[in-house]
Design a protein around this motif. Structure first.
Motif, PDB file in Angstrom:
ATOM      1  N   GLU A  59     -57.158-107.915  -1.555  1.00 46.55           N
ATOM      2  CA  GLU A  59     -57.369-107.854  -0.103  1.00 46.55           C
ATOM      3  C   GLU A  59     -58.809-108.177   0.271  1.00 46.55           C
ATOM      4  N   ALA A  60     -59.714-108.108  -0.701  1.00 46.29           N
ATOM      5  CA  ALA A  60     -61.103-108.506  -0.475  1.00 46.29           C
ATOM      6  C   ALA A  60     -61.322-109.980  -0.801  1.00 46.29           C
ATOM      7  N   GLY A  61     -60.263-110.690  -1.147  1.00 47.32           N
ATOM      8  CA  GLY A  61     -60.348-112.127  -1.376  1.00 47.32           C
ATOM      9  C   GLY A  61     -60.431-112.565  -2.820  1.00 47.32           C
ATOM     10  N   ALA A  62     -60.331-111.642  -3.763  1.00 47.04           N
ATOM     11  CA  ALA A  62     -60.416-111.998  -5.176  1.00 47.04           C
ATOM     12  C   ALA A  62     -59.062-112.473  -5.694  1.00 47.04           C
ATOM     13  N   LYS A  63     -59.048-113.572  -6.398  1.00 48.41           N
ATOM     14  CA  LYS A  63     -57.815-114.115  -6.971  1.00 48.41           C
ATOM     15  C   LYS A  63     -57.613-113.499  -8.352  1.00 48.41           C
ATOM     16  N   VAL A  64     -56.985-112.329  -8.361  1.00 48.09           N
ATOM     17  CA  VAL A  64     -56.779-111.592  -9.604  1.00 48.09           C
ATOM     18  C   VAL A  64     -55.296-111.573  -9.954  1.00 48.09           C
ATOM     19  N   MET A  65     -55.013-111.328 -11.235  1.00 46.50           N
ATOM     20  CA  MET A  65     -53.632-111.226 -11.685  1.00 46.50           C
ATOM     21  C   MET A  65     -53.546-110.155 -12.766  1.00 46.50           C
ATOM     22  N   VAL A  66     -52.653-109.181 -12.573  1.00 47.18           N
ATOM     23  CA  VAL A  66     -52.444-108.108 -13.538  1.00 47.18           C
ATOM     24  C   VAL A  66     -51.241-108.451 -14.410  1.00 47.18           C
ATOM     25  N   LEU A  67     -51.449-108.515 -15.715  1.00 43.78           N
ATOM     26  CA  LEU A  67     -50.370-108.761 -16.654  1.00 43.78           C
ATOM     27  C   LEU A  67     -49.579-107.479 -16.914  1.00 43.78           C
ATOM     28  N   PRO A  68     -48.348-107.587 -17.402  1.00 46.96           N
ATOM     29  CA  PRO A  68     -47.646-106.388 -17.871  1.00 46.96           C
ATOM     30  C   PRO A  68     -48.452-105.719 -18.969  1.00 46.96           C
ATOM     31  N   GLY A  69     -48.504-104.385 -18.940  1.00 44.94           N
ATOM     32  CA  GLY A  69     -49.342-103.660 -19.872  1.00 44.94           C
ATOM     33  C   GLY A  69     -48.771-103.604 -21.279  1.00 44.94           C
ATOM     34  N   ILE A  70     -49.652-103.375 -22.242  1.00 43.54           N
ATOM     35  CA  ILE A  70     -49.258-103.138 -23.632  1.00 43.54           C
ATOM     36  C   ILE A  70     -49.158-101.623 -23.814  1.00 43.54           C
ATOM     37  N   PRO A  71     -47.987-101.077 -24.191  1.00 45.89           N
ATOM     38  CA  PRO A  71     -47.792 -99.629 -24.180  1.00 45.89           C
ATOM     39  C   PRO A  71     -48.158 -98.914 -25.472  1.00 45.89           C
ATOM     40  N   PHE A  72     -48.597 -99.643 -26.506  1.00 46.57           N
ATOM     41  CA  PHE A  72     -48.921 -99.021 -27.786  1.00 46.57           C
ATOM     42  C   PHE A  72     -50.380 -99.277 -28.127  1.00 46.57           C
ATOM     43  N   GLY A  73     -51.041 -98.271 -28.724  1.00 48.47           N
ATOM     44  CA  GLY A  73     -52.443 -98.393 -29.097  1.00 48.47           C
ATOM     45  C   GLY A  73     -52.694 -97.883 -30.495  1.00 48.47           C
ATOM     46  N   VAL A  74     -53.975 -97.795 -30.850  1.00 48.13           N
ATOM     47  CA  VAL A  74     -54.363 -97.317 -32.174  1.00 48.13           C
ATOM     48  C   VAL A  74     -54.207 -95.796 -32.226  1.00 48.13           C
ATOM     49  N   ASN A  75     -53.302 -95.330 -33.077  1.00 45.03           N
ATOM     50  CA  ASN A  75     -53.049 -93.902 -33.246  1.00 45.03           C
ATOM     51  C   ASN A  75     -53.057 -93.528 -34.730  1.00 45.03           C
ATOM     52  N   GLY A  77     -55.044 -91.699 -36.357  1.00 47.20           N
ATOM     53  CA  GLY A  77     -55.360 -90.296 -36.616  1.00 47.20           C
ATOM     54  C   GLY A  77     -54.246 -89.334 -36.262  1.00 47.20           C
ATOM     55  N   GLN A  78     -53.122 -89.877 -35.802  1.00 45.88           N
ATOM     56  CA  GLN A  78     -52.013 -89.035 -35.357  1.00 45.88           C
ATOM     57  C   GLN A  78     -50.714 -89.400 -36.068  1.00 45.88           C
ATOM     58  N   ALA A  79     -50.848 -89.833 -37.322  1.00 44.95           N
ATOM     59  CA  ALA A  79     -49.690 -90.326 -38.062  1.00 44.95           C
ATOM     60  C   ALA A  79     -48.616 -89.266 -38.260  1.00 44.95           C
ATOM     61  N   ASP A  80     -49.005 -87.986 -38.254  1.00 40.37           N
ATOM     62  CA  ASP A  80     -48.026 -86.921 -38.480  1.00 40.37           C
ATOM     63  C   ASP A  80     -47.538 -86.274 -37.188  1.00 40.37           C
ATOM     64  N   ILE A  81     -47.956 -86.798 -36.045  1.00 36.31           N
ATOM     65  CA  ILE A  81     -47.452 -86.315 -34.755  1.00 36.31           C
ATOM     66  C   ILE A  81     -46.190 -87.121 -34.427  1.00 36.31           C
ATOM     67  N   PHE A  82     -45.078 -86.440 -34.256  1.00 36.57           N
ATOM     68  CA  PHE A  82     -43.777 -87.092 -34.141  1.00 36.57           C
ATOM     69  C   PHE A  82     -43.739 -88.129 -33.017  1.00 36.57           C
ATOM     70  N   LEU A  83     -43.408 -89.361 -33.376  1.00 32.70           N
ATOM     71  CA  LEU A  83     -43.209 -90.503 -32.481  1.00 32.70           C
ATOM     72  C   LEU A  83     -44.478 -90.944 -31.752  1.00 32.70           C
ATOM     73  N   ASP A  84     -45.655 -90.543 -32.235  1.00 29.53           N
ATOM     74  CA  ASP A  84     -46.883 -91.200 -31.789  1.00 29.53           C
ATOM     75  C   ASP A  84     -46.881 -92.592 -32.424  1.00 29.53           C
ATOM     76  N   ILE A  85     -46.830 -93.621 -31.599  1.00 30.20           N
ATOM     77  CA  ILE A  85     -46.638 -94.987 -32.094  1.00 30.20           C
ATOM     78  C   ILE A  85     -47.991 -95.659 -32.310  1.00 30.20           C
ATOM     79  N   ASN A  86     -48.200 -96.175 -33.502  1.00 29.21           N
ATOM     80  CA  ASN A  86     -49.480 -96.787 -33.858  1.00 29.21           C
ATOM     81  C   ASN A  86     -49.386 -98.304 -33.919  1.00 29.21           C
ATOM     82  N   LEU A  87     -50.385 -98.972 -33.320  1.00 29.69           N
ATOM     83  CA  LEU A  87     -50.666-100.387 -33.592  1.00 29.69           C
ATOM     84  C   LEU A  87     -51.996-100.432 -34.327  1.00 29.69           C
TER      85      LEU A  87
END
Length: 254
Positions: A59-75, A77-87
């Protein structure tokens, strides 16, 4: 209503003749957040902040575009936490390289990761990819570091704390468990002093440092605090988006 600055909502009719000055990629994680917040907390926060900030910038005039987000990150340190997904970082680098290859081929010149997870560490990856795509301006933002949190919240923390709980209470209140279900987020500190002084680092094994996976007491949280913080973060992020969209990246230094 279709938002033309959100890629997953817009269409080829709009995009076939469009110009985009800045592409934004929200990148979060899927992990436990104390007992009471959803596993998708980082993703809900990052998506909401990216979209609202982009709205203000658009609305301030910037030509921006938001991509669909990536839902998984580096985890790692949480390998034993159930269903914490690691990339692994190498996987993140491969995904990001493919995305940048598309943007570079199609003439996009500026790219931002809107990071929403503290375990994601982008500097080495961005340095390497920056050499491969020198025509692309690359940057990373961490919305959770954008404001002085002491101006908004009473208690310190960095995971499912008062800040995150307040934000989710504002953004997705139906996903927050009743207060009697909340853990207190007590963090056990490393016995070796150097690792608590921020000049030496070792990964925190999450199940050893927190009984409830939280770090920071959320008890003083409120949706009102979350709304106030959300608005402030989005206004600041939008200002950066506008500046980047309009900037000549070859003339950034004086």
């Amino acid at each position: 209503m279709i938002r033309p600055y959100i890629l997953e909502e817009t269409n080829w009719k709009h995009l076939k003749d469009a110009e985009v000055d800045l592409v934004i990629l929200p990148w979060g994680a899927t992990e436990a957040h104390n007992y009471h917040l959803p596993y998708g907390t980082d993703n809900f926060e990052g998506k909401a902040i990216a979209e609202e900030s982009a709205r203000i910038a658009w609305e301030a005039g910037a030509k921006v575009m938001v991509l669909p987000g990536i839902p998984f990150g580096v985890n790692t340190g949480q390998a034993d936490i159930f269903l914490d997904i690691n990339l692994n970082p190498s996987t993140q680098a491969a995904i990001l390289k493919d995305i940048l290859q598309v943007l570079h081929r199609q003439g996009v010149k500026k790219f931002m990761i809107l990071n929403s997870h503290g375990g994601n560490n982008w500097k080495s990856i961005m340095r390497e990819l920056g050499l491969q795509y020198p025509e692309l301006f690359l940057c990373v933002t961490h919305w959770f570091k954008a404001m002085d949190k002491t101006e908004y919240f009473e208690n310190k923390g960095d995971h499912a704390d008062e800040m995150e709980t307040s934000l989710v209470m504002h953004l997705r209140p139906e996903l927050v468990l009743p207060k009697e279900e909340w853990g207190v987020g007590t963090e056990k500190r490393n016995k070796i002093k150097a690792f608590t002084e921020d000049w030496a680092w070792t990964e925190r094994p999450w199940s050893k440092i927190s009984e409830d996976t939280g770090v920071g007491n959320p008890k003083a949280s409120s949706s009102e605090k979350g709304e106030r913080f959300f608005k402030a973060v989005c206004e600041k992020m939008a200002k950066l988006m506008v500046e980047l969209a309009k900037a000549d990246v070859n003339e950034l230094y004086e």
